[in-house]
Design an enzyme around this catalytic site. Sequence first.
Site, PDB file in Angstrom:
ATOM      1  N   TYR A 136      35.504  57.791  54.680  1.00 43.18           N
ATOM      2  CA  TYR A 136      36.624  58.575  55.193  1.00 43.18           C
ATOM      3  C   TYR A 136      36.201  59.816  55.970  1.00 43.18           C
ATOM      4  CZ  TYR A 136      40.056  55.679  52.948  1.00 43.18           C
ATOM      5  OH  TYR A 136      40.850  54.598  52.621  1.00 43.18           O
ATOM      6  N   HIS A 193      21.488  56.703  49.909  1.00 38.49           N
ATOM      7  CA  HIS A 193      22.525  57.305  49.076  1.00 38.49           C
ATOM      8  C   HIS A 193      21.937  57.787  47.753  1.00 38.49           C
ATOM      9  CE1 HIS A 193      25.549  55.444  51.767  1.00 38.49           C
ATOM     10  NE2 HIS A 193      26.332  56.402  51.301  1.00 38.49           N
ATOM     11  N   HIS A 194      22.753  58.498  47.011  1.00 37.45           N
ATOM     12  CA  HIS A 194      22.365  58.973  45.688  1.00 37.45           C
ATOM     13  C   HIS A 194      22.181  57.797  44.732  1.00 37.45           C
ATOM     14  CE1 HIS A 194      26.567  58.230  44.502  1.00 37.45           C
ATOM     15  NE2 HIS A 194      26.878  58.788  45.660  1.00 37.45           N
ATOM     16  N   LYS A 226      25.105  55.501  43.218  1.00 42.06           N
ATOM     17  CA  LYS A 226      25.908  54.560  44.012  1.00 42.06           C
ATOM     18  C   LYS A 226      25.634  53.144  43.531  1.00 42.06           C
ATOM     19  CE  LYS A 226      27.344  53.325  48.667  1.00 42.06           C
ATOM     20  NZ  LYS A 226      28.766  53.447  48.294  1.00 42.06           N
TER      21      LYS A 226
END
Length: 232
Positions: A99, A131-132, A135
Amino acid sequence: MNIALLGYGRMGKTIEKIATDRGHTIVLKVDKDDKEYDLSAADVAIDFSIPSAAVENITNCFNAGVPIVSGTTGWLDHYDHIISLCNAKKGGFIYASNYSLGVNLFFELNKKLAKMMSPIEGYDIHIEEIHHTQKLDAPSGTAITLAEGIIENTDKNGWQLDKGDEKNIPIVAKRIENIPGTHTVTYTSQVDDIEIKHTAHNRQGFALGAVVAAEWLCGKTGVFDMKDVLGL
């Protein structure tokens, strides 16, 4: 606007702060272990839950007549069913793999570059996403959306995790502590590389975009995406 938060992890808490700062009220917070909840006070719902809960959350909103913005990835095997259900129930629905307003501009840039590169020979394409470690899905929904944008505008047929081939785009997924999200599309030849990259500095951009989408969707019926929200 009264908002139901379906999923109350780190993204849910960030969305809560941004929504209340923008004058909205959080009327429901559903955590991962909450199986039953009442949506009757909500004008709109925002779902950032987990893949195993997303379809049920979205379905519950359609049944309750509450439009829903979904940012959960990893459930898209059920996407066609959800769209059919939305239309049958005359619901309101936005799904986006990301988003962030910047990422949605990045999606359009990616499509434009793919179209420009399509007739040029000698370039291999690959995507990397970071990503972390929390995820759950790999590759990310954002990386898949990038791949789909390339496939639409080139002769590629699909994508593959880690290893690609002549007709499939490789997506390398890395998980590193405290990385909100980095996505890189690279065209590599023997003489040069062409690269576009989006790096998120924090979760604020994702959360803000979800709240903006909820503001736009409230009171509407139909299936939409962020291009509709942003007028792209």
